[in-house]
Design a protein around this motif. Structure first.
Motif, mmCIF file in Angstrom:
data_model
loop_
_atom_site.group_PDB
_atom_site.id
_atom_site.type_symbol
_atom_site.label_atom_id
_atom_site.label_comp_id
_atom_site.label_asym_id
_atom_site.label_seq_id
_atom_site.Cartn_x
_atom_site.Cartn_y
_atom_site.Cartn_z
ATOM 1 N N CYS A 1 19.012 32.645 -11.088
ATOM 2 C CA CYS A 1 18.306 31.386 -11.283
ATOM 3 C C CYS A 1 17.513 31.097 -10.025
ATOM 4 O O CYS A 1 18.091 30.807 -8.969
ATOM 5 N N ARG A 2 16.189 31.143 -10.105
ATOM 6 C CA ARG A 2 15.382 30.793 -8.931
ATOM 7 C C ARG A 2 15.201 29.295 -8.875
ATOM 8 O O ARG A 2 14.896 28.664 -9.886
ATOM 9 N N LEU A 3 15.371 28.727 -7.688
ATOM 10 C CA LEU A 3 15.282 27.277 -7.537
ATOM 11 C C LEU A 3 14.032 26.902 -6.750
ATOM 12 O O LEU A 3 13.594 27.639 -5.860
ATOM 13 N N ASP A 4 13.472 25.741 -7.093
ATOM 14 C CA ASP A 4 12.363 25.156 -6.338
ATOM 15 C C ASP A 4 12.881 23.967 -5.551
ATOM 16 O O ASP A 4 13.795 23.287 -6.007
ATOM 17 N N GLY A 5 12.265 23.702 -4.401
ATOM 18 C CA GLY A 5 12.679 22.559 -3.599
ATOM 19 C C GLY A 5 12.382 22.814 -2.136
ATOM 20 O O GLY A 5 11.471 23.576 -1.801
ATOM 21 N N ALA A 7 11.525 33.636 2.652
ATOM 22 C CA ALA A 7 10.668 32.526 2.210
ATOM 23 C C ALA A 7 11.446 31.220 2.114
ATOM 24 O O ALA A 7 10.847 30.139 2.120
ATOM 25 N N GLY A 8 12.779 31.267 1.989
ATOM 26 C CA GLY A 8 13.594 30.072 2.152
ATOM 27 C C GLY A 8 14.032 29.350 0.887
ATOM 28 O O GLY A 8 14.743 28.355 0.979
ATOM 29 N N LEU A 9 13.583 29.813 -0.302
ATOM 30 C CA LEU A 9 14.022 29.152 -1.540
ATOM 31 C C LEU A 9 15.199 29.907 -2.152
ATOM 32 O O LEU A 9 15.165 31.127 -2.276
ATOM 33 N N PRO A 10 16.245 29.163 -2.540
ATOM 34 C CA PRO A 10 17.460 29.833 -3.010
ATOM 35 C C PRO A 10 17.362 30.425 -4.414
ATOM 36 O O PRO A 10 16.623 29.919 -5.259
ATOM 37 N N ILE A 11 18.117 31.482 -4.627
ATOM 38 C CA ILE A 11 18.269 32.107 -5.944
ATOM 39 C C ILE A 11 19.769 32.223 -6.182
ATOM 40 O O ILE A 11 20.473 32.818 -5.363
ATOM 41 N N ILE A 12 20.263 31.657 -7.287
ATOM 42 C CA ILE A 12 21.690 31.806 -7.595
ATOM 43 C C ILE A 12 21.859 33.076 -8.421
ATOM 44 O O ILE A 12 21.281 33.210 -9.497
ATOM 45 N N MET A 13 22.640 34.021 -7.889
ATOM 46 C CA MET A 13 22.808 35.312 -8.551
ATOM 47 C C MET A 13 23.818 35.179 -9.694
ATOM 48 O O MET A 13 24.869 34.558 -9.532
ATOM 49 N N ALA A 14 23.490 35.766 -10.831
ATOM 50 C CA ALA A 14 24.333 35.558 -12.018
ATOM 51 C C ALA A 14 24.877 36.886 -12.560
ATOM 52 O O ALA A 14 24.944 37.882 -11.834
ATOM 53 N N ALA A 45 35.115 28.038 -10.793
ATOM 54 C CA ALA A 45 35.348 26.936 -11.735
ATOM 55 C C ALA A 45 34.037 26.280 -12.169
ATOM 56 O O ALA A 45 33.998 25.592 -13.191
ATOM 57 N N ASP A 46 32.955 26.498 -11.424
ATOM 58 C CA ASP A 46 31.667 25.890 -11.787
ATOM 59 C C ASP A 46 30.680 26.862 -12.436
ATOM 60 O O ASP A 46 29.526 26.504 -12.685
ATOM 61 N N PHE A 47 31.143 28.084 -12.754
ATOM 62 C CA PHE A 47 30.273 29.011 -13.508
ATOM 63 C C PHE A 47 29.947 28.408 -14.876
ATOM 64 O O PHE A 47 28.947 28.729 -15.486
ATOM 65 N N ARG A 48 30.855 27.484 -15.341
ATOM 66 C CA ARG A 48 30.609 26.830 -16.636
ATOM 67 C C ARG A 48 29.310 26.035 -16.611
ATOM 68 O O ARG A 48 28.710 25.792 -17.654
ATOM 69 N N TYR A 49 28.891 25.587 -15.435
ATOM 70 C CA TYR A 49 27.603 24.891 -15.319
ATOM 71 C C TYR A 49 26.486 25.872 -14.974
ATOM 72 O O TYR A 49 25.393 25.786 -15.520
ATOM 73 N N LEU A 50 26.784 26.789 -14.063
ATOM 74 C CA LEU A 50 25.792 27.808 -13.699
ATOM 75 C C LEU A 50 25.254 28.499 -14.955
ATOM 76 O O LEU A 50 24.051 28.720 -15.100
ATOM 77 N N GLY A 51 26.158 28.821 -15.881
ATOM 78 C CA GLY A 51 25.763 29.536 -17.097
ATOM 79 C C GLY A 51 24.983 28.690 -18.078
ATOM 80 O O GLY A 51 24.454 29.207 -19.060
ATOM 81 N N GLN A 52 24.914 27.387 -17.826
ATOM 82 C CA GLN A 52 24.195 26.497 -18.746
ATOM 83 C C GLN A 52 22.899 25.963 -18.151
ATOM 84 O O GLN A 52 22.213 25.146 -18.766
ATOM 85 N N LEU A 53 22.535 26.426 -16.929
ATOM 86 C CA LEU A 53 21.306 25.942 -16.284
ATOM 87 C C LEU A 53 20.074 26.516 -16.964
ATOM 88 O O LEU A 53 20.061 27.674 -17.369
ATOM 89 N N LYS A 54 19.040 25.698 -17.027
ATOM 90 C CA LYS A 54 17.743 26.168 -17.541
ATOM 91 C C LYS A 54 16.628 25.502 -16.744
ATOM 92 O O LYS A 54 16.900 24.572 -15.965
ATOM 93 N N GLY A 55 15.407 25.982 -16.940
ATOM 94 C CA GLY A 55 14.264 25.472 -16.196
ATOM 95 C C GLY A 55 14.214 23.946 -16.230
ATOM 96 O O GLY A 55 14.407 23.342 -17.280
ATOM 97 N N GLY A 56 13.988 23.324 -15.075
ATOM 98 C CA GLY A 56 13.875 21.871 -15.000
ATOM 99 C C GLY A 56 15.163 21.167 -14.624
ATOM 100 O O GLY A 56 15.139 20.016 -14.180
#
Lengths: 318, 243
Positions: free
Chosen positions: A215-219, A245-252, A270-281
């Protein structure tokens, strides 16, 4: 044949808990992005919690059942209907030949898990039924489902005992901002004090680039001391990689086994349950915890699985 | 092994880091530690992933909580002197050099100012340390190739390189385990399948072992290929002599 794929959906793959034991040979783990939802779907059906099921992404498939069995649907709400009526989630549901399960569109989350009592008749490759699409191994011919595919139940249970009791509360709730708990490291010492503060303070937005690999993140950019390159080492599920470049990527789940970028922290299991449900935005905020806190949370998850497993066992009079 | 660090990589794995450079000595330490840890048979350890300079230990915290694992790992470091580590095996990989199988051999020779035979002789005389596997299933990161035959990558990568192709990229050499796109200079091909998901041992090479390429003729290549297809081929290995 037990299931006919009329429409495949965007990305529907067979996944279990992943392919362990082969990372040292460069084989990614793969497996369910949201392992908790997979386990719950299986436990509802008396399956082994790690039984292979369908991971359904954003736009679900259209499936026709040709053999009676019990099924269970968990995870994000993809608006499933069985023969036109809303398909209950987080409970065992009987399907009969000729019934059609469709998904009308995403309501919340990103991925749903559809499990089948007795599992799917899919050969294990290197000890797992998980699909790893890039190397074309596991699952249904090593790929996502396509129209016309035919899946078979392995040991269907059309007479599953106490079906009416096989129901648990909706387990996934979408959030305005996901507070993902992390353990700092392995390369947190490659970042400046300011960089670490940025990482723990800022809210990041999931970019359009999110898939089973990461998951590539912006910010706000996270500051390194001397750039983000390291001599390649192993990558864990949930590792938060920060290239120069400094922007995080969560490896899945489908991450490569090794990589040469700094990893500032790792999302706790314990929080993979949220990681697996992330989507753009989606909004993400990282919250550091200790390893003891993380392992306690994991134990609470295990206790919950055990509690509902025992509940069904008790009903059966075992 | 006094500079060893324990790095946190989440709540189900940790990384034991043996140094901060790419060196044969560090890689040998990692191999030795991995073998010792496997021998110890610690319940709760799920898998071990050696890389250039570290060993990642995946574990099940329900069986083996972090503190307990950490203590076991530290004690094992102290005991390393008493544990006998066998010499590294050297995998002998047959290669048909040049021709259709190695279309870039003429370029590599020209770039090096050598004959094709000299390139083959140099490439097939060294024992290459497998520092680690990664990138794709079965891909080995090898060290120890002679600078004399170092060649830059192709300017335009090929769309499909057949599995078994042996190539050179800069000072690296290696084998493509699966059909894939790539920009390495191809100098030959091995009939051996480094990776076969349906084989009992899906991937042949392991980190810490060595690879030695040896040239074969078209006839030998064809004969080995047949054995590989029949599942009867056994890779030759020998123990590495300490140097």
């Amino acid at each position: 044949m037990s299931i006919r794929v009329i429409q495949p959906g965007v990305q529907t793959t067979v996944q279990d808990l992943g392919r362990f034991g082969y990372q040292q040979y460069g084989v990614p783990v793969a497996g369910a992005m949201d392992p908790r939802s997979l386990k719950l779907a299986n436990i509802l059906l008396d399956n082994d919690p790690g039984e292979a099921a369908l991971e359904i992404t954003i736009m679900g498939p259209q499936l026709e059942f040709t053999e009676p069995n019990y099924i269970a649907l968990t995870g994000g709400d993809l608006n499933a209907v069985l023969d036109g009526k809303p398909m209950p989630r987080y409970e065992a549901v009987k399907v009969e030949p000729g019934q059609v399960l469709r998904f009308l569109g995403l309501k919340n989350g990103c991925r749903a898990y559809l499990a089948f009592a007795g599992g799917l008749d899919i050969p294990a490759v290197m000890g797992s039924r998980s699909t790893y699409m890039k190397a074309k191994i596991g699952g249904y011919e090593g790929r996502k489902l396509e129209a016309g595919d035919e899946l078979k139940f392995r040991a269907p249970q059309p007479d599953l005992p106490f079906p009416e009791r096989r129901k648990i509360g909706i387990d996934f709730t979408p959030q305005r901002q996901y507070d993902l708990r992390v353990i700092l490291g392995p390369q947190d010492d490659y970042f400046t004090e300011a960089g670490l503060e940025t990482f723990c303070r800022e809210v990041y937005t999931v970019s359009a680039q999110f898939d089973r690999m990461g998951c590539r993140l912006d910010g706000t950019v996270i500051e390194h001391k001397n750039g983000g390159d390291i001599i390649s080492d192993g990558i864990a599920m949930g590792a938060v990689q920060v290239p120069t470049a400094g922007l995080p990527i969560i490896m899945a789940a489908d991450r490569q086994t090794t990589g040469g970028y700094t990893k500032i922290a790792t999302v706790i299991s314990a929080d993979f349950r949220y990681l697996g449900q992330l989507k753009g935005g989606d909004k993400v905020h990282f919250v550091p915890v200790t390893i003891e806190q993380a392992q306690n949370s994991r134990m609470l998850d295990e206790a919950y699985y055990k509690m509902i497993t025992d509940y069904f066992d008790r009903d059966r009079g075992l | 092994m006094e500079n060893v660090r324990f790095l946190l990589t989440g709540d189900t794995s940790l990384t034991v880091e043996f140094g901060n450079e790419i060196s044969e000595a560090i890689n040998h330490d990692i191999r030795a530690y991995k073998i010792a840890l496997e021998k110890a048979g610690v319940p709760g350890i799920v898998e071990l992933v050696p890389t250039y300079r570290s060993l990642m230990v995946h574990y099940d915290p329900a069986v083996l909580p972090y503190q307990e694992l950490r203590e076991r790992l530290e004690k094992l470091l102290d005991d390393m002197g008493e544990i006998e580590i066998p010499p590294s095996p050297v995998l002998e990989i047959p290669v048909l050099y040049g021709g259709e199988m190695g279309p870039d051999l003429p370029f590599v020779a020209e770039h090096a100012g050598l004959s094709e035979e000299e390139v083959v002789q140099i490439h097939s005389s060294a024992e290459y340390l497998i520092y680690m596997l990664g990138f794709t299933p079965g891909f080995t990161y090898l060290g120890g190739m002679s600078e004399k035959i170092a060649t830059p990558r192709l300017k335009q990568p090929r769309v499909k390189i057949p599995a078994g192709s042996v190539g050179i990229a800069g000072t690296q050499t290696g084998v493509y385990p699966i059909d894939s796109p790539g920009g390495w200079q191809l100098i030959g091909r091995t009939p051996v399948k480094m990776y076969d998901p349906d084989r009992e041992t899906p991937i042949l090479p392991e980190a810490g072992q060595y690879i030695k390429f040896y040239p074969v003729t078209q006839e030998e290549y064809d004969a080995i290929r047949k054995e590989v297809e029949a599942g009867t081929y056994v890779l030759k290995t020998h123990a590495r002599k300490e140097v």
